[in-house]
Design a protein around this motif. Structure first.
Motif, PDB file in Angstrom:
ATOM      1  N   SER A  28       0.822  -1.202   0.000  1.00 46.45           N
ATOM      2  CA  SER A  28       0.000   0.000   0.000  1.00 46.45           C
ATOM      3  C   SER A  28       0.857   1.253   0.000  1.00 46.45           C
ATOM      4  CB  SER A  28      -0.905   0.032   1.244  1.00 46.45           C
ATOM      5  OG  SER A  28      -1.818  -1.041   1.250  1.00 46.45           O
ATOM      6  N   VAL A  29       0.403   2.227  -0.754  1.00 43.80           N
ATOM      7  CA  VAL A  29       0.917   3.581  -0.600  1.00 43.80           C
ATOM      8  C   VAL A  29       0.323   4.125   0.696  1.00 43.80           C
ATOM      9  CG1 VAL A  29       0.848   5.902  -1.566  1.00 43.80           C
ATOM     10  CG2 VAL A  29       1.176   3.935  -3.070  1.00 43.80           C
ATOM     11  N   MET A  30       1.135   4.802   1.490  1.00 48.57           N
ATOM     12  CA  MET A  30       0.671   5.277   2.791  1.00 48.57           C
ATOM     13  C   MET A  30       0.759   6.791   2.866  1.00 48.57           C
ATOM     14  SD  MET A  30      -0.172   2.515   4.392  1.00 48.57           S
ATOM     15  CE  MET A  30      -0.432   3.237   6.024  1.00 48.57           C
ATOM     16  N   GLY A  31      -0.088   7.357   3.686  1.00 47.89           N
ATOM     17  CA  GLY A  31      -0.063   8.805   3.787  1.00 47.89           C
ATOM     18  C   GLY A  31      -0.579   9.311   5.118  1.00 47.89           C
ATOM     19  N   ASP A  88       5.650   6.127  -1.090  1.00 48.22           N
ATOM     20  CA  ASP A  88       5.375   4.978  -1.944  1.00 48.22           C
ATOM     21  C   ASP A  88       5.639   3.670  -1.207  1.00 48.22           C
ATOM     22  OD1 ASP A  88       8.374   4.423  -3.981  1.00 48.22           O
ATOM     23  OD2 ASP A  88       8.151   4.940  -1.863  1.00 48.22           O
ATOM     24  N   TYR A  89       5.484   2.572  -1.916  1.00 49.58           N
ATOM     25  CA  TYR A  89       5.496   1.245  -1.306  1.00 49.58           C
ATOM     26  C   TYR A  89       6.806   0.932  -0.592  1.00 49.58           C
ATOM     27  CZ  TYR A  89       1.921   0.982  -4.935  1.00 49.58           C
ATOM     28  OH  TYR A  89       0.854   1.257  -5.757  1.00 49.58           O
ATOM     29  N   THR A  90       7.911   1.352  -1.187  1.00 49.96           N
ATOM     30  CA  THR A  90       9.220   0.998  -0.641  1.00 49.96           C
ATOM     31  C   THR A  90       9.814   2.088   0.236  1.00 49.96           C
ATOM     32  OG1 THR A  90      10.346   1.877  -2.588  1.00 49.96           O
ATOM     33  CG2 THR A  90       9.715  -0.450  -2.639  1.00 49.96           C
ATOM     34  N   ASN A 124       8.674  -1.167   6.580  1.00 46.09           N
ATOM     35  CA  ASN A 124       7.799  -2.272   6.171  1.00 46.09           C
ATOM     36  C   ASN A 124       8.001  -3.513   7.044  1.00 46.09           C
ATOM     37  OD1 ASN A 124       6.635  -0.697   4.202  1.00 46.09           O
ATOM     38  ND2 ASN A 124       7.788  -1.609   2.513  1.00 46.09           N
ATOM     39  N   ALA A 125       9.183  -3.678   7.593  1.00 45.62           N
ATOM     40  CA  ALA A 125       9.421  -4.829   8.476  1.00 45.62           C
ATOM     41  C   ALA A 125       8.602  -4.713   9.756  1.00 45.62           C
ATOM     42  CB  ALA A 125      10.897  -4.949   8.796  1.00 45.62           C
ATOM     43  N   LYS A 168      -4.183   2.404  -2.864  1.00 46.77           N
ATOM     44  CA  LYS A 168      -3.554   1.575  -3.897  1.00 46.77           C
ATOM     45  C   LYS A 168      -2.476   2.330  -4.656  1.00 46.77           C
ATOM     46  CE  LYS A 168      -7.536  -1.461  -4.678  1.00 46.77           C
ATOM     47  NZ  LYS A 168      -8.295  -0.993  -3.515  1.00 46.77           N
ATOM     48  N   THR A 169      -2.693   3.595  -4.898  1.00 44.99           N
ATOM     49  CA  THR A 169      -1.716   4.391  -5.619  1.00 44.99           C
ATOM     50  C   THR A 169      -1.604   5.776  -4.982  1.00 44.99           C
ATOM     51  OG1 THR A 169      -3.247   5.429  -7.180  1.00 44.99           O
ATOM     52  CG2 THR A 169      -2.425   3.235  -7.763  1.00 44.99           C
ATOM     53  N   MET A 170      -0.537   6.492  -5.341  1.00 45.02           N
ATOM     54  CA  MET A 170      -0.345   7.843  -4.814  1.00 45.02           C
ATOM     55  C   MET A 170      -1.431   8.775  -5.338  1.00 45.02           C
ATOM     56  SD  MET A 170       1.520   9.540  -2.706  1.00 45.02           S
ATOM     57  CE  MET A 170       2.997   8.529  -2.546  1.00 45.02           C
TER      58      MET A 170
END
Length: 123
Positions: A32-35, A52-54, A74-75, A100-102
């Motif tokens: 997931s894109v997070m914000g 973004d995802y990474t 992410n870990a 799902k996306t930015m």
């Protein structure tokens, strides 16, 4: 089902700093894109920052640029928002969200929301 739980809000003097965290349950965090968003009394919810995802690419809106830093681990399924040089206008309830996306995220077209954490900046 994904649950997002924010923490780290509180009362801080102008010029101070806070670090917000958002912990996610479920297996979709890294997909997931997070914000971060915020909503002040009497105002609409607004986009603050997205990542973004990474964790490679981040976007900031308005006054957050240069003062706030969004990051993710992410870990640990955790999203962060480091807020420096806080001003009274930063007072709001801060929410984290997954999308799902930015593009979806910035249009508030999100899949999940947290319950919010209050940030109050005293002048």
């Amino acid at each position: 089902q994904v649950q997002l739980v924010e923490s780290g809000g509180g009362l801080v003097q102008a010029g101070g700093s806070l670090r917000l965290a958002c912990t996610a349950s479920g297996r979709t965090f890294s997909n997931s894109v997070m914000g971060w968003f915020r909503q002040a009394p009497g105002k609409e919810r607004e986009f603050v920052a997205g990542i973004d995802y990474t964790g490679t690419i981040a976007y900031y809106e308005g006054s957050a640029k240069g003062r706030f830093t969004i990051s993710r681990d992410n870990a640990k399924n955790t999203l962060y928002l480091q807020m420096n040089s806080l001003i009274s206008e930063d007072t709001a309830v801060y929410y984290c969200a997954a999308a799902k996306t930015m593009a979806f995220l910035r249009r508030l077209n999100t899949d999940y929301w947290g319950q919010g954490t209050q940030v109050t900046v005293s002048s």
